[in-house]
Design a protein around this motif. Structure first.
Motif, PDB file in Angstrom:
ATOM      1  N   GLU A  67      37.164  53.741   8.230  1.00  0.00           N
ATOM      2  CA  GLU A  67      36.972  52.758   9.292  1.00  0.00           C
ATOM      3  C   GLU A  67      38.169  52.763  10.248  1.00  0.00           C
ATOM      4  OE1 GLU A  67      36.831  48.725   7.898  1.00  0.00           O
ATOM      5  OE2 GLU A  67      36.828  47.915   9.953  1.00  0.00           O
ATOM      6  N   PHE A  68      39.364  52.820   9.657  1.00  0.00           N
ATOM      7  CA  PHE A  68      40.585  52.842  10.470  1.00  0.00           C
ATOM      8  C   PHE A  68      40.606  54.048  11.409  1.00  0.00           C
ATOM      9  CE2 PHE A  68      44.948  54.391  11.055  1.00  0.00           C
ATOM     10  CZ  PHE A  68      45.498  53.316  11.718  1.00  0.00           C
ATOM     11  N   LEU A  69      40.337  55.217  10.843  1.00  0.00           N
ATOM     12  CA  LEU A  69      40.398  56.444  11.644  1.00  0.00           C
ATOM     13  C   LEU A  69      39.358  56.408  12.758  1.00  0.00           C
ATOM     14  CD1 LEU A  69      40.875  59.122   8.826  1.00  0.00           C
ATOM     15  CD2 LEU A  69      42.615  58.075  10.296  1.00  0.00           C
ATOM     16  N   ARG A  70      38.178  55.908  12.441  1.00  0.00           N
ATOM     17  CA  ARG A  70      37.119  55.848  13.431  1.00  0.00           C
ATOM     18  C   ARG A  70      37.478  54.865  14.548  1.00  0.00           C
ATOM     19  NH1 ARG A  70      33.631  52.427  13.757  1.00  0.00           N
ATOM     20  NH2 ARG A  70      33.751  51.725  11.583  1.00  0.00           N
ATOM     21  N   ARG A  71      37.998  53.704  14.168  1.00  0.00           N
ATOM     22  CA  ARG A  71      38.362  52.719  15.195  1.00  0.00           C
ATOM     23  C   ARG A  71      39.459  53.264  16.120  1.00  0.00           C
ATOM     24  NH1 ARG A  71      39.776  46.701  13.901  1.00  0.00           N
ATOM     25  NH2 ARG A  71      40.102  46.834  16.171  1.00  0.00           N
ATOM     26  N   VAL A  72      40.482  53.893  15.530  1.00  0.00           N
ATOM     27  CA  VAL A  72      41.555  54.449  16.361  1.00  0.00           C
ATOM     28  C   VAL A  72      40.986  55.499  17.311  1.00  0.00           C
ATOM     29  CG1 VAL A  72      43.698  55.785  16.368  1.00  0.00           C
ATOM     30  CG2 VAL A  72      43.379  53.952  14.685  1.00  0.00           C
ATOM     31  N   GLU A  73      40.155  56.351  16.770  1.00  0.00           N
ATOM     32  CA  GLU A  73      39.546  57.414  17.590  1.00  0.00           C
ATOM     33  C   GLU A  73      38.694  56.811  18.712  1.00  0.00           C
ATOM     34  OE1 GLU A  73      38.857  61.063  16.104  1.00  0.00           O
ATOM     35  OE2 GLU A  73      38.502  61.502  18.219  1.00  0.00           O
ATOM     36  N   ASP A  74      37.846  55.861  18.351  1.00  0.00           N
ATOM     37  CA  ASP A  74      36.939  55.256  19.341  1.00  0.00           C
ATOM     38  C   ASP A  74      37.703  54.457  20.388  1.00  0.00           C
ATOM     39  OD1 ASP A  74      34.875  56.323  17.980  1.00  0.00           O
ATOM     40  OD2 ASP A  74      34.145  54.447  17.101  1.00  0.00           O
ATOM     41  N   GLU A  75      38.691  53.677  19.932  1.00  0.00           N
ATOM     42  CA  GLU A  75      39.290  52.717  20.846  1.00  0.00           C
ATOM     43  C   GLU A  75      40.535  53.251  21.572  1.00  0.00           C
ATOM     44  OE1 GLU A  75      39.388  48.703  19.110  1.00  0.00           O
ATOM     45  OE2 GLU A  75      37.878  49.372  17.652  1.00  0.00           O
ATOM     46  N   SER A  76      41.147  54.332  21.039  1.00  0.00           N
ATOM     47  CA  SER A  76      42.312  54.879  21.751  1.00  0.00           C
ATOM     48  C   SER A  76      42.105  56.337  22.134  1.00  0.00           C
ATOM     49  CB  SER A  76      43.581  54.766  20.889  1.00  0.00           C
ATOM     50  OG  SER A  76      43.566  55.763  19.878  1.00  0.00           O
ATOM     51  N   GLY A  77      41.088  56.956  21.527  1.00  0.00           N
ATOM     52  CA  GLY A  77      40.868  58.372  21.813  1.00  0.00           C
ATOM     53  C   GLY A  77      41.843  59.295  21.095  1.00  0.00           C
ATOM     54  N   ILE A  78      42.627  58.750  20.196  1.00  0.00           N
ATOM     55  CA  ILE A  78      43.590  59.584  19.466  1.00  0.00           C
ATOM     56  C   ILE A  78      43.050  59.896  18.069  1.00  0.00           C
ATOM     57  CG2 ILE A  78      45.893  59.678  18.439  1.00  0.00           C
ATOM     58  CD1 ILE A  78      46.858  57.860  20.701  1.00  0.00           C
ATOM     59  N   THR A  79      43.042  61.175  17.731  1.00  0.00           N
ATOM     60  CA  THR A  79      42.627  61.581  16.395  1.00  0.00           C
ATOM     61  C   THR A  79      43.841  61.582  15.473  1.00  0.00           C
ATOM     62  OG1 THR A  79      41.040  63.053  17.437  1.00  0.00           O
ATOM     63  CG2 THR A  79      41.447  63.379  15.075  1.00  0.00           C
ATOM     64  N   VAL A  80      43.753  60.805  14.413  1.00  0.00           N
ATOM     65  CA  VAL A  80      44.878  60.733  13.489  1.00  0.00           C
ATOM     66  C   VAL A  80      44.636  61.659  12.304  1.00  0.00           C
ATOM     67  CG1 VAL A  80      46.168  59.238  11.917  1.00  0.00           C
ATOM     68  CG2 VAL A  80      45.400  58.355  14.130  1.00  0.00           C
TER      69      VAL A  80
END
Lengths: 524, 524
Positions: free
Chosen positions: B109-122
């Motif tokens: 969930e964390f990775l998806r939210r970061v990706e969706d909301e900041s466009g950064i892949t962690v």
């Protein structure tokens, strides 16, 4: 007040293709070669310097001629300087001689020998020219509007009167430090009578300019020349001055006279022990200091500003500012700041943008609070701090605020007083974090300067944070203040989340400076 | 020893077209973004840095999940970092998460939210990868041949064993500073029992690596991570250490334990008052320090070298040294010196030439005098001082020796100890004039280092003067010494009058260093 600086802007081409000139000051006491790297009208930097104590004027008073050993030594040094220029591929060499060569009966022989044996053509400056180049250097490195320039060499003393930045009177006297020493002070310590004779001799010359060499309200006196600089250094050390910078140091006449008094009773080797004394100047130091002392007394000047530049820089400015006559910067302070900014990889867009935001904040707060510590003078310091706040990044990103502080204090900003220099440096030191404090520099500051620093820093720091991303996104800021609450509305073309976030973290410095709690939000 | 450095040389093109990468360390305690400007295999420089205390691991111990507020804060910070990169036009963004994200049940969930909301892949680093990147950073910034790297984060502790610069064992334990504090130290000051329980808990984990986590002769222990750095800073302040540099600071175990003891009895607000304490680390400082203390005790390491670099630098080295596996500099010291030289407008030809002459002088004197203070170790310091002696000209020609000293001390030279750094900086300080003295740095020096400094400086200064014209004219120098007289023959392709003249003026430093009067002449 701050008009467009476009004429001071650099293009990448001009940065990458600098010119180089070697200027040789064929002085009466020492020969000094400086190499300056520059781009006309844009920036310049001293990139090498060699000095040799030749004492060309030695014996001139007695014989009217340059002595054979002095001439041999001089020719040898000129050959060395020529080799030096050749190996650095410097083809543009300017050599100018002053009093000793000008007055020597065997001048022609000297010039021919130097030309034949080193290939360097020496230009002999007339008295008027010598005074002029000193004046140009003084004007371009201090803020002398009205007053005097005195330039004390080994052979002569030049006195120039300045009105509205223009030289209106100039004269040269054969009162150089080496001449005075050889003619009047054969012993050290000298007897009372010798001292009086020398002082009377100097006064007799100064009497001829009593009509215009008198201190007036608002006048400054700028002093130049190796002996004068050394004397200034002695006073600085005697007073335990907190800065290491000599250029721009203000010597009080009382202090100068205390220093002269002290030197009068010492032998030459005792003089060498005085903190700040240059070993090879110790013998002529008293003779030179007495001449300066007489100038201060005679003109009734309460203080003197020490200027590290002189004839050689004057010669340089003539080519740097080609097309200007006289060769003066229009605004010395702006030129200083922009020169330093360019030397240290100034990021022009970010600097300009921070300056625009900070000055807007400053103007709005000043208008809303009618703060007596927010005048045009503080505004100008804020501008300089904005332009220079990041130059420390040239050293390292980490602690770049400390590096900016170091660079500004150590390079100096001709045209600003030491107090102003300290305030500019301190504002850059606190542009990112920390509670502004005058610390080790409080010795050069005035009452309330701690509060001035806080207000300047608050404007700079908020502006810096508003351009934290360095993209110039924040177009405008509007401040409202009521009771103890302030509201800052930010107008921008696009996303300014970083600006708001960054500025909010520094709202405390605004509150400390202006007593109002600050709220920041996206406006419009 | 000093092989060709051509692979470290720069072309003008590479200097003018640097790359930029933003590395985001999505840590368990803080998120940190650094921007590095670089040219692969050539030079690099941190050019921006932003840090935000997120404390992502908060509550993870109790629930196994990232809490909603922590996740919201984390996403918001990643959005800010993305805006920051966008406005600086940085497209190359590397984001790596460690323990907290790795262990969270709601990682996806964390990775998806970061990706969706900041466009950064962690990228989530495995335990082995986290240990590896820390090890790479440690190897590339210290001279760790054999020993251990410990990296203490907010969530985990990594321990790596190094043999011949290679990682041979690595392990990760859930012993991070935030976790330890939340799990075992609910109160400050904590009770005796809580301290014992925490220590036992750490020891139980370390027991599983007792086979290889034991100090051996010649081993070093390098420590990384925010909590560990802060602990190192506290010890440095407690000891009144004369340098401001933290990287490379050697903490003695006894001192570390004294500092821990002191902290055990303080409340959190009292801890904030300890000199060197970062305000937002005060609450977790004791928990972290206890883990480090247990590592030192358990491994029986007498001391620890503090390393300011960590996982994010490790990730950077992977791309900086593309093609190397593992991503290690062949010679950390050479790389450090050349990196600094390039950042400060190194004049390669003059630097190389001075180095060649100085090392030749050094070798000849060492052979002729069999001086026990002139070994390979001193020779390497001399080389570094030769390469860096003029970097201060980047600041100003005037006093450039002082500026070189400032730059070297303030930028640091990873791979050199603080003592070595001090000797290199001091040699550059005296490369033009002055009587070498260890001054304010004597606190980091050893017996006889004042004499070492004198000998190193003598070789550097003579070499510098022999290339005073910066044209490489002096090809070779040959030294003969008999009784207390030394003769230096200079071989050159053309006119070397400037070289001989300049070197003669500095013969005194040779005499002071080696006890022989020096005569210089053109040979052959």
């Amino acid at each position: 007040m701050l008009k467009s600086l476009d004429h001071l802007r650099l293009t990448p081409e001009s940065l990458n293709n600098p010119k180089k000139v070697a200027i040789i000051d064929v002085g009466s006491n020492s020969f000094r070669l400086i190499v300056i790297t520059y781009q006309p009208h844009h920036y310049f930097k001293v990139t090498d310097e060699v000095r040799e104590n030749v004492r060309l004027v030695h014996g001139l008073g007695a014989t009217g001629k340059l002595s054979a050993p002095a001439m041999d030594h001089a020719v040898e040094v000129m050959q060395l300087y020529r080799s030096f220029c050749d190996s650095q591929k410097i083809t543009d060499i300017v050599a100018a001689a002053t009093s000793a060569v000008r007055d020597a009966a065997n001048q022609a022989e000297f010039l021919r020998r130097v030309e034949d044996e080193s290939g360097i053509t020496v230009r002999v400056l007339s008295e008027a020219e010598e005074a002029y180049y000193g004046y140009v250097a003084a004007e371009n490195s201090t803020i002398l509007e009205n007053g005097f320039v005195i330039d004390l060499g080994g052979g002569s003393l030049e006195v120039t009167r300045v009105e509205n930045r223009r030289s209106v009177r100039a004269v040269s006297f054969p009162l150089g430090a080496v001449r005075m020493t050889e003619d009047w002070l054969p012993n050290a310590p000298p007897g009372k009578e010798a001292l009086n004779t020398l002082r009377n001799h100097v006064r007799k010359h100064l009497d001829t300019i009593s009509a215009w060499f008198k201190h007036e309200k608002g006048f400054r006196l700028v002093g130049q020349g190796g002996s004068l600089r050394n004397a200034g250094r002695l006073v600085q050390k005697m007073k335990g001055y907190p800065l290491d910078e000599l250029h721009g140091y203000i010597v009080q006449r009382d202090d100068f006279q205390r220093m002269v008094k002290k030197m009068e009773s010492l032998t030459i080797s005792e003089r060498r022990g005085i903190p700040g004394m240059k070993a090879d100047r110790a013998d002529i130091a008293l003779g030179g200091a007495l001449v300066v002392d007489e100038c201060l007394r005679f003109s009734d000047s309460p203080q003197m500003i020490v200027c590290s530049q002189g004839v050689r820089e004057g010669l340089f400015y003539e080519r740097f500012l080609e097309g200007e006559s006289p060769s003066l910067f229009e605004n010395v302070r702006q030129a200083s700041v922009m020169n330093m900014a360019h030397l240290y990889a100034f990021q022009a867009e970010h600097g300009d943008h921070v300056a625009a935001l900070a000055l807007s904040l400053f103007d709005q707060v000043a208008r809303l609070t009618e703060d007596p510590l927010m005048t045009a003078a503080e505004r100008e310091l804020l501008w300089a701090a904005c332009m220079l706040h990041d130059i420390g990044m040239n050293i390292d990103y980490n602690d770049h605020h400390r590096h900016s502080y170091y660079l500004i204090l150590n390079s100096g900003l001709p045209g600003y007083s030491h107090r102003e220099l300290a305030l500019i440096a301190l504002a850059t030191l606190y542009h990112r974090k920390g509670k502004p404090s005058t610390g080790e520099l409080s010795g050069v500051l005035e009452t309330d300067d701690d509060r001035r620093l806080l207000k300047i820093t608050a404007c700079l720091r908020l502006a810096e944070q508003l351009d934290r991303s360095r993209d110039g996104a924040v177009r405008e800021v509007k401040l409202r203040m009521r009771n103890d609450a302030a509201h800052l509305d930010i107008y921008a073309n696009h996303d300014v989340a970083v600006s708001v976030w960054a500025a909010e973290q520094h709202a405390d410095v605004f509150e400390a400076a202006f007593g109002s709690h600050l709220e920041i939000r996206r406006g419009g």
